[in-house]
Design an enzyme around this catalytic site. Sequence first.
Site, PDB file in Angstrom:
ATOM      1  CB  CYS A 182      -0.908  -0.050   1.230  1.00 24.78           C
ATOM      2  SG  CYS A 182      -1.806   1.460   1.580  1.00 24.78           S
ATOM      3  CB  CYS A 201       0.335   1.842   4.073  1.00 24.46           C
ATOM      4  SG  CYS A 201      -1.367   1.286   3.942  1.00 24.46           S
TER       5      CYS A 201
END
Length: 106
Positions: A28, A31
Amino acid sequence: MQYVTDHNVTEYIQNIGVTLLYFSAPWCSPCRALAPLLEELEQEHSKTVTILAVNVDESPATAAAYGIMSTPTVLFLKQAEAADKLVGLRAKSAYSSLIKKHSSIA
């Protein structure tokens, strides 16, 4: 930031104060951008907040238990109870505001 798993997350959630559960995944991109911001916030608010990171791929039971549907998600716990949730990458100030809000609530 402490990394936790399905097996030990409950041991690290603070029954007093504010705990942030940061749900992420290695694949991600948002993230990866959020992690350094949370580390900065943890240093800035070290007396009032505990930040725990949960890899949703490695700890699916914890993600499911908290209803996490996408990453990144930051769940704010006040005395071990869900108090707020931010889904997606936000500005550092958004996280900081919620930390201050929940740290000041008795």
